[in-house]
Motif scaffolding. Structure first.
Motif, PDB file in Angstrom:
ATOM      1  N   CYS B  38       0.813  -1.207   0.000  1.00 33.96           N
ATOM      2  CA  CYS B  38       0.000   0.000   0.000  1.00 33.96           C
ATOM      3  C   CYS B  38       0.853   1.266   0.000  1.00 33.96           C
ATOM      4  CB  CYS B  38      -0.976   0.001   1.173  1.00 33.96           C
ATOM      5  SG  CYS B  38      -0.205   0.055   2.788  1.00 33.96           S
ATOM      6  N   CYS B  49      -1.795  -2.558   4.343  1.00 37.22           N
ATOM      7  CA  CYS B  49      -1.610  -3.924   3.824  1.00 37.22           C
ATOM      8  C   CYS B  49      -0.872  -4.828   4.794  1.00 37.22           C
ATOM      9  CB  CYS B  49      -0.908  -3.899   2.484  1.00 37.22           C
ATOM     10  SG  CYS B  49       0.844  -3.510   2.606  1.00 37.22           S
ATOM     11  N   CYS B  52       4.525  -4.858   5.258  1.00 36.38           N
ATOM     12  CA  CYS B  52       5.806  -4.232   5.609  1.00 36.38           C
ATOM     13  C   CYS B  52       6.112  -4.375   7.093  1.00 36.38           C
ATOM     14  CB  CYS B  52       5.801  -2.760   5.217  1.00 36.38           C
ATOM     15  SG  CYS B  52       4.734  -1.773   6.280  1.00 36.38           S
TER      16      CYS B  52
HETATM   17  S1  FES Z   1       3.190  -0.942   3.024  1.00 36.21           S
HETATM   18 FE1  FES Z   1       1.206  -1.497   3.467  1.00 36.21          FE
HETATM   19  S2  FES Z   1       1.215  -1.357   5.574  1.00 36.21           S
HETATM   20 FE2  FES Z   1       3.142  -0.602   5.108  1.00 36.21          FE
END
Ligand code: FES
Lengths: 1052, 237
Positions: B38, B49, B52
Motif C-alpha cells: 500500500c 496492507c 511491511c
Molecule cells: S506498506 Fe502497506 S502497511 Fe506498510
C-alpha cells in the motif's frame, strides 16, 4: 440563577440542594435510567405524581438514576423525615396508591422492601438520612451489594441527575473549587499519578501519565475528549453513569482541562443513548448557568466549555484515532499511531481522550487523596471498576468492585450463582473482543494483567456468564460475527482475516468442520491479533483464541462427533431432547408414531435406539426433561414415561414374540467376527445388543450370577422390578448374545486370553467400590458400604440392620439405601454435609423417601461411629458443618464446626460415592488417568491397547444408567467401523414415514406422571412405587410434543 | 534545515538515518528491501496492507515500516520466520478475498500482488476462495475499474487527493464490503471532479484500474511518473 463567583454563593446553593435531598417531608424517588424506564418506571412516576396531586399531600417526588440492581427493577426509594432511605424493588404502577398511603401513614409495604440506607458516603460529601427499621437489611447486607464499593457510582440512583443543586449538595464541584483555588495543576497531575488510576476504557494506560503528556505539549489549543461511545453489546455502564450522574463527568473534565491547559472539551456519546444525551445536555446548560463552565469559572478566571457530539455508534470509534477521525467529519477509520493524539490529535492539535468512567474517579481522588484511592484495588490497579454482570446468573446488573476481586466473588457472591438446575461454565469478559474464562479459573483476580494473561481483556467491563446451555463455538462465532461486521475494512488482517475466521466458524457450527480448520483458526487468529492496525483487530480474535485454548473439547465435539452438547448449533442436533439424551434417542419420532397409533412402529423406534427402554423408562435421570422446549409454555413432555409405556405394552403382552422377530429381522448378515464384552451392566448390555445386531458373535462376561449389573443388583425392586429387566435381557439373549456368568475377567479369565480369542474387547465393568474414607468406627459390625448393602438385599440375602439406620450421603445410593431400610421396617436418618438443594439424588426420589418417613439431617458430616462391647454399632456422632466459599462444583463447600451431635443407631450405611475397582484397572495394564479411570480416545473409545475399548463408569467414574448405555452404543459403532472398515451403522435403522407437521397452536396442558402408591402402603412392600401412564395419558403426552425436529416449516 | 542524524540498526547493520524518516524510508535509503503493497513513495502512508511489518527488538508488537518513525538506537529486523509467515497470510488473504484471475488480467506479469505472491512462493492457498460477485465500472471513456482485482491499498485515493487535488476516489462501506468509489458513489464516467489525468491508474498495483484498449498482459504501469511528479512538485509528506 446568577453564576457562582464566591464561596458564599456556593454554600447557599449547597444548602438549597440538601433541603431537596433530605426534606422535612417524605421524599419519593423513582429509578428512571434507561433500564428503569424499560421496566415501566415512567408509569410508576406518573402514578405517583397523579396520586400526590390528587391527595394534595406534601411529598417530594424526584427522578433518580439507576442504583445498579437491574434484576430488581423498577426501583423506588422512600424516605420519611429522619428515617433511613428505603429502597423498594419490583414496584409496579398499581403499587403506587398503596405506597403513597403507607408513606402518609408513616409505614412501609414490607413485601416490596429491598434494603435501606441510613447514611451515604458520597466521597465528596456525606448524607445522613436517619436510623430505624431494624428488620430491614442495610444495602450492604444484601448479597448483590455486599462486596461492592461505590466510587464511580457514588451518586447513581440517589440524587436527581437533572438537578445541579442536589449534586452540589453532596459535595459536587467542591473538588473543582479546591483545584481552582489551589491553582497548582502539577500537584493534581502528581495526585492522579500517585493514585495509579488507569484508563477505564479498556487499555488501562496510567491516566496521570497521559495527562502529563498533554500538559507538557506545546501546541495550542489543546483538546480533551470524553469517550462515551460505548459500543459493546451488553455493556451499559457508561450510559448508566451519564444518565444517573452527569455532573460528575463534567466536574472531572473541568478539572482535567484546568490541569492540562485545555480550553475545549468534547463528549463523544453514542446517538443510541438519547436519554444520556438529553441529561448531559441539560447538565451542561445548568453548569454554565451556575458558573461551572464558560468564562471565569467559579470566579477563578479559568475558561472552559464542553460540547457534546453524537456519534453514529460504530464499534471501531471506541478506538481513539478513529474517534478523532469521526469528530473531524471523516469516516471512523483508525489512523496509525504514532503520532499519538497527545502529539497530534483532533485537528492536528494535542488531544487527551479518556473514558467516561476514568473522569468519574477524578473528583474523589482530588478530595480524598491518592493514598485513599490506592487503598482499594490491587497493587498495580487501584480503585474500582464498574462491570455489567449479565447472563446466566441469578442477580444481574451493574456491579462496582475493587480491581483484583476474584471472578468467583462476582459470579457466586454477587450473582449468587447459576440459575436453577444449571451450572456456570465460563465467563466472558471485556465485550466482543474479550475472552472466555473457564470455570476452573474463577479464582483469578480481575485486573488488567491477570485477564490479559488468560487471553482476555478488561475492556469496558462487560461480564457475561455462561452455563451448559451456551455452546462455546457458537459464542466465539457470535463475537467474531460482531467484530467482523464492525471492522472498518482498512487493513487486511481485520477485514479479510476476520471474514475468513467467521466462515470457518460457520462451517464448524454447521457440522462441516475439519480438524484442519482448527489449525487454520488458530493461525489466523494469531495473525489477526499480531498484524492488525488498530485495537479492534488486535483484540477481535480473543474469543476464538480463548475458546480454542480452554474449550477445545467443544470444538472437537462439533468436528469429530458432529455434536453440540449445549444444543445450540441446530444443524448438529435433531431436537434439544435428542441432543441431551446420552443414547440420542429419536424422541420426537417415537412420540409421533405413538400419537399416530402405531404402537409396533413406535416400539421398534424405541428399542433400536435404546435396548433397555423399560428399565431406563423407570430409572433414567432424564436429562431430556431439562431441555424440553415445552417448558417455556408449561411443563416439559414426560418422554421417559412414554417410552416406558410403549416398551411395557410390548414386553408385557402377547405382541412380544412378534416384536422379537421384527428386531431379529434387522440383524445384518453374520460377519464371523468375535467380540467379548466384559461386564453385563447397562453399558455392556447395550454394546452387546448393537454388536449382535451388526452381525457379530458376542460373548458377555460378568462376575455376578445374573446379567444386569447395577440395574440388577444396586437398584431396589421397588424402583425397577427385576421381572421387567429380565424380559429385556431375554431379548438381548435371543439376538444371539452369549452370557458367561460367575466369571471374573482378570482373575478367572486373563485379559491376554481374551486378546487371543476375540477380535475386539469392550470393557465395561461398573464402579462397585465404595470410596469411603476410613473413620473411627467404620470397622464395627453394622457398618455397610451402600452398594454392598443394596446388592445383598437385591440378591435376597438377609442383612441385619436393626431398628435404626444412619445413612451417610446425598446421592441416589443414599436414597435407595434409606428407602430399602424403611422397607425392612427400620427407621432411616440420612445425614448430608451440604444443603438439600445441593443433593445429587434425583429429586423425585428424595421426595418419595421423605414421604415414606425417612428423616434428613443436613449440614452434617460423620465424625465417628461408636460401638458396644460386642463390636456392634451403637451410635453415630456427626459434626455439624457450615457452608463456606464456593468450590469447583459451584456449590458452597461444607466446613466442619465444633458442634458434635450424637444419634443412636444400630447400623450405618455409607453412600459417599463409588469408584472404579482400581485393582482391575491396574491389572489391565491399560494406561490410566490420574483418578484411576481408564484412558480412552473420547470419540472412538479405544484404549492404549489395540483391540481393547472401554466405556461407562470405567472411563467416567461413577455415573448413571443412560450415560453408561451411551458409551455402550458408541463403542459398538466404533468397534464395528474399525473391524469392518466401513460405516454400517445406518443400516440398522429402518426408514419410517411419520407425520412431519408442526402441532397447531399448542394450548397449555398438564404434564402427566405415573401414579404413586400411597407412602404408607408402599413402604410395607417391595412393590413398584410408580406405576406407568395409562394409554390415554401416554397419548396426551405424545401430543404435547412441540416437534422441535421439524425444521423446514412450510409457510403457505 | 539540516536534519538530526539518528543511528539505527536494520538486520544488524548499523545505519545512520535522518530524524523524521520512517523505517521504510531509512531502509530504502540504505538499500535494504522491505516488501510493501500500500505504500507508495510520495504519498501519505496508511499502514493498510501490513506486509511491511517488521520486528523491533525489545518490543513484542510488530510495526509497519511504512508508518513507524525511526528512533535513535532502534534495532529493526525485517525478516524472520514469523514475519514471512504473516506476510504470506496477508498475500494469501488478498488472493482469496476477490477474484484474481491472472490469466485474463491486463496486468498479468506486471502486477505487484502477483509478483509478491511469486516472491513468497505462493502457488496454492490454504484458505477457501470467497468468489464474491463484483462489478466492473467501464463508464469512463479512457479507463476501467474492476473491483475483482482491487486490494483496497487506497493508493488511487491518495494519489488523486494528494497529488492531483481532485479527490475523486474514496472508500465506502465497512469490513469485507469496503469498496473504492468515485465521488459520492457515482459512476466514474459521471464523476465531474475527475480530470482524467490517469495518475490513479498508474499508481494502482494490480489490474483494478487500467487503461482501456489493452489486452491480457499488456497493461504496464509507470509508477515512476507518479513518484517523479511528487518530488518535482515538492509535495510534503
Ligand atoms: S506498506 Fe502497506 S502497511 Fe506498510
Amino acid at each position: 440563577m446568577p453564576r457562582i463567583q464566591d464561596i458564599g454563593a456556593f454554600n447557599t446553593v449547597r444548602e438549597a440542594g440538601l433541603a431537596k435531598l433530605t426534606p422535612a417531608v417524605p421524599r419519593l424517588t423513582v429509578g428512571m435510567g434507561t433500564c428503569g424506564r424499560g421496566n415501566g418506571a415512567e408509569g410508576i412516576y406518573h402514578a405517583f405524581s397523579e396520586g400526590i396531586e390528587r391527595s394534595g399531600t406534601d411529598i417530594v417526588l424526584a427522578p433518580v438514576g439507576c442504583f445498579g440492581a437491574c434484576f430488581q427493577e423498577p426501583l423506588v426509594s422512600v424516605r420519611l423525615p429522619g428515617k433511613p432511605l428505603v429502597i423498594l424493588r419490583k414496584v409496579q404502577a398499581n403499587d403506587a396508591g398503596r405506597i403513597l398511603e403507607d408513606v402518609v401513614a408513616g409505614n412501609l409495604s414490607p413485601d416490596l422492601i429491598y434494603c435501606k440506607i441510613e447514611a451515604w458516603d458520597h466521597l465528596t460529601g456525606h448524607v445522613r438520612y436517619g436510623e430505624g427499621y431494624p428488620e430491614v437489611p442495610a444495602w450492604n447486607e444484601v448479597p448483590f451489594f455486599k462486596s461492592q464499593k461505590k466510587i464511580v457510582l457514588r451518586n447513581c440512583g440517589i440524587i436527581n441527575p437533572d438537578d445541579i443543586e442536589e449534586y452540589i449538595a453532596i459535595g459536587g464541584y467542591q473538588a473543582l473549587y479546591k483545584v481552582l483555588i489551589d491553582g497548582r495543576p502539577e500537584t493534581v497531575i502528581e495526585q492522579v499519578k500517585a493514585a495509579k488510576l488507569r484508563g477505564r476504557g479498556g487499555a488501562g494506560y496510567l491516566t496521570g501519565n497521559k495527562w502529563e503528556f498533554l500538559a507538557k505539549a506545546k501546541a495550542e489549543p489543546k483538546y480533551i475528549i470524553c469517550n462515551a461511545d460505548e459500543g459493546d453489546p451488553g455493556a451499559y455502564m457508561n450510559r448508566n453513569e451519564i444518565e444517573s450522574d452527569p455532573h460528575s463527568l463534567i466536574e472531572g473534565m473541568i478539572i482535567g482541562a484546568y490541569v492540562m491547559g485545555a480550553a475545549e472539551g468534547i463528549v463523544y456519546v453514542r446517538a443510541e443513548y438519547p436519554l444520556a444525551v438529553h441529561r448531559l445536555n441539560r447538565a451542561i446548560e445548568q453548569a454554565r448557568e451556575y458558573g461551572m463552565l464558560g468564562e471565569n469559572i467559579l470566579g477563578r478566571g479559568f475558561k472552559f466549555d464542553i460540547a457534546l457530539v453524537e456519534g453514529a455508534g460504530a464499534f471501531v470509534c471506541g478506538e481513539e484515532t478513529a474517534l478523532i477521525a469521526s469528530l473531524e467529519g471523516e469516516a471512523g477509520r483508525p489512523r496509525p499511531r504514532p503520532p499519538f493524539p497527545a502529539q497530534k490529535g483532533l485537528w492536528g492539535k494535542p488531544t487527551n481522550i479518556n473514558n467516561v468512567e476514568t473522569w468519574y474517579n477524578i473528583a474523589p481522588i482530588v478530595m480524598r487523596g491518592a493514598a485513599w484511592f490506592t487503598e482499594t484495588g490491587s497493587p498495580k490497579s487501584s480503585g474500582t471498576k464498574v462491570f455489567s454482570l449479565v447472563g446466566k446468573v441469578k442477580n444481574t446488573g451493574l456491579v462496582e468492585m475493587p480491581l483484583g476481586t476474584s471472578l468467583k466473588t462476582f459470579i457466586y457472591d454477587i450473582g449468587e450463582g447459576a440459575t436453577a438446575g444449571r451450572q456456570v461454565k465460563a465467563v466472558q469478559t471485556g465485550g466482543p473482543s474479550g475472552g472466555c474464562i473457564p470455570h476452573d479459573m474463577f479464582d483469578t483476580p480481575v485486573d488488567y494483567e491477570n485477564l490479559a494473561q488468560l487471553g482476555s481483556i478488561m475492556g469496558s467491563g462487560g461480564m457475561v456468564v455462561m452455563d451448559e446451555d451456551n455452546c462455546m463455538v457458537d459464542v466465539a462465532r457470535y463475537f467474531i460475527e460482531f467484530t467482523h461486521s464492525e471492522s472498518c475494512g482498512k487493513c487486511i488482517p481485520c477485514r479479510v482475516g476476520l471474514n475468513k475466521c467467521l466462515r470457518i466458524l460457520n462451517r464448524v457450527t454447521e457440522g462441516a468442520g475439519t480438524t484442519h480448520h482448527l489449525e487454520l483458526l488458530d493461525e489466523l487468529s494469531r495473525y489477526i491479533r499480531d498484524c492488525s492496525l488498530c485495537g479492534l483487530g488486535q483484540t477481535a480474535p480473543n474469543p476464538v483464541l480463548t475458546t480454542l485454548r480452554h474449550f477445545r473439547n467443544e470444538f472437537e465435539d462439533h468436528i469429530l462427533a458432529r455434536r453440540c452438547t449445549a444444543g445450540v448449533c441446530e444443524e448438529l442436533a435433531l431436537s434439544p431432547c435428542e441432543n441431551s439424551c446420552p443414547l440420542h434417542m429419536n424422541i420426537p419420532r417415537f412420540l409421533q408414531l405413538y400419537k399416530e397409533g402405531r404402537l409396533e412402529d413406535a416400539f421398534l423406534s424405541v428399542i433400536l435406539d435404546n435396548p433397555l427402554p423399560s428399565s431406563t423408562g423407570r430409572v433414567c435421570q432424564h436429562p431430556c426433561d431439562g431441555r424440553c422446549r415445552r417448558q417455556t409454555l408449561d411443563q416439559s413432555v414426560n418422554m421417559r414415561e412414554v417410552h416406558r409405556f410403549i416398551a411395557d405394552s410390548i414386553f408385557q403382552s402377547d405382541k412380544y414374540e412378534a416384536m422379537v422377530q421384527a428386531v431379529l429381522a434387522r440383524k445384518l448378515e453374520p460377519t464371523g467376527r468375535k467380540i467379548a464384552v466384559v461386564g453385563a451392566g447397562p453399558a455392556g448390555l447395550t454394546a452387546a445388543f448393537y454388536l449382535a445386531l451388526l452381525g457379530h458373535d458376542v460373548t458377555v462376561y460378568d462376575s455376578q450370577s445374573e446379567a444386569g449389573g447395577m440395574l440388577r443388583f444396586a437398584l431396589p425392586e421397588y424402583r425397577l422390578p427385576k421381572s421387567i429387566l429380565r424380559r429385556e435381557i431375554e431379548l438381548i439373549e435371543r439376538m444371539g448374545v452369549r452370557f458367561t456368568l460367575n466369571t471374573r475377567v482378570g482373575t478367572d479369565v486373563p485379559l491376554n486370553d481374551l486378546d487371543d480369542r476375540f477380535d475386539s474387547i469392550f470393557l465395561s465393568i461398573g464402579t462397585w467400590k465404595e470410596s469411603w474414607v476410613y473413620q473411627p468406627g467404620t470397622e464395627l459390625k453394622g457398618v455397610y458400604p451402600a452398594l454392598n448393602f443394596l446388592e445383598a438385599v437385591a440378591a435376597g440375602q438377609d442383612v441385619s440392620i436393626g431398628r435404626r439406620v444412619a445413612i451417610i450421603g446425598g446421592g441416589n445410593a443414599a436414597i435407595d439405601s434409606a428407602r430399602t431400610a424403611l422397607r425392612k421396617g427400620a427407621e432411616a436418618i440420612v445425614f448430608y454435609r451440604r444443603e438439600r438443594k445441593d443433593m445429587p439424588a434425583i429429586e423425585e426420589e428424595t421426595n418419595a423417601a421423605k414421604e415414606e418417613g425417612a428423616r434428613f439431617v443436613f449440614l452434617a458430616a460423620p465424625h465417628r461411629v461408636m460401638g458396644d462391647a460386642k463390636g456392634c454399632v451403637r451410635a453415630i456422632e456427626i459434626v455439624k458443618t457450615r457452608l463456606g466459599a464456593y468450590d469447583a462444583s459451584g456449590r458452597k463447600k461444607p466446613i466442619s464446626t465444633d458442634e458434635i451431635q450424637r444419634f443412636d443407631c444400630d447400623s450405618v450405611i455409607f453412600a459417599v460415592g463409588e469408584t472404579v475397582d482400581l485393582d482391575f484397572a491396574r491389572a489391565s495394564g491399560l494406561s490410566l488417568k490420574e483418578n484411576g479411570t481408564i484412558e480412552v480416545n473420547r470419540f472412538t473409545l479405544e484404549t492404549s491397547r489395540p483391540k481393547f475399548y472401554a466405556g461407562g463408569d470405567l472411563v467416567t467414574g461413577a455415573s448413571n444408567v443412560s450415560g453408561a448405555m451411551g458409551y455402550g452404543k458408541q463403542a459398538a459403532r466404533n468397534i464395528d467401523r474399525h473391524l469392518m472398515e466401513a460405516e454400517r451403522w445406518a443400516r440398522l435403522f429402518p426408514d419410517v414415514e411419520y407425520g412431519q407437521t408442526l402441532p397447531e397452536e399448542p394450548s397449555p396442558s398438564r404434564r402427566h406422571t405415573g401414579q404413586e402408591l400411597a407412602a404408607a402402603v408402599r413402604v410395607l412392600s417391595q412393590d413398584e412405587v410408580v406405576t406407568g401412564l395409562s394409554h390415554e395419558a401416554a397419548q396426551d403426552e405424545a401430543c404435547r410434543c412441540l416437534r422441535c425436529d421439524v425444521k423446514a416449516v412450510n409457510v403457505s | 534545515m539540516a536534519q538530526k542524524k539518528l543511528s539505527i540498526r536494520i538486520d544488524g547493520q548499523l545505519i545512520s538515518a535522518e530524524e523524521g524518516q520512517t523505517i521504510l524510508q531509512a531502509a530504502k535509503a540504505n538499500g535494504k528491501y522491505i516488501p510493501t503493497l500500500c505504500a507508495l513513495d510520495g504519498l501519505t502512508p496508511v499502514g493498510a496492507c501490513r506486509v511491511c511489518l517488521v520486528e523491533v527488538s525489545g518490543v513484542d508488537r510488530l510495526f509497519p515500516a511504512c508508518t513507524t518513525p525511526i528512533q535513535d538506537g532502534m534495532s529493526v529486523t525485517t525478516n524472520s520466520p514469523r514475519l514471512t509467515r504473516y506476510r504470506r497470510i496477508s498475500v494469501e488473504l488478498l488472493l482469496i478475498e476477490r477474484n484474481h484471475v491472472c490469466a485474463v488480467c491486463v496486468s498479468n506479469g506486471h502486477c505487484e500482488l502477483q509478483s509478491m505472491a511469486t516472491a513468497f512462493g505462493i502457488n496454492t492457498v490454504e484458505f477457501a476462495y470467497n468468489y464474491p460477485k463484483l462489478s466492473l465500472d467501464t463508464s469512463h471513456p479512457r479507463f476501467v475499474l474492476d473491483h475483482n482485482r482491487c486490494i483496497l491499498c487506497t493508493r488511487c485515493v491518495r494519489v488523486c487527493a494528494e497529488l492531483e487535488g481532485a479527490h475523486v476516489w474514496d472508500l465506502t462501506s465497512r469490513g469485507i464490503h469496503a469498496r473504492i468509489v468515485s465521488e459520492m458513489n457515482e459512476k466514474w464516467g459521471q464523476a465531474t471532479s475527475c480530470t482524467s489525468c490517469g495518475k490513479c491508474v498508474q499508481a494502482c498495483p494490480t489490474g483494478a484500474l487500467a487503461e482501456k484498449g489493452w489486452a491480457v498482459e499488456e497493461m504496464v504501469k509507470n509508477l515512476g511518473t507518479v513518484t517523479t511528479l511528487v518530488h518535482r512538485r515538492g509535495v510534503e509528506v
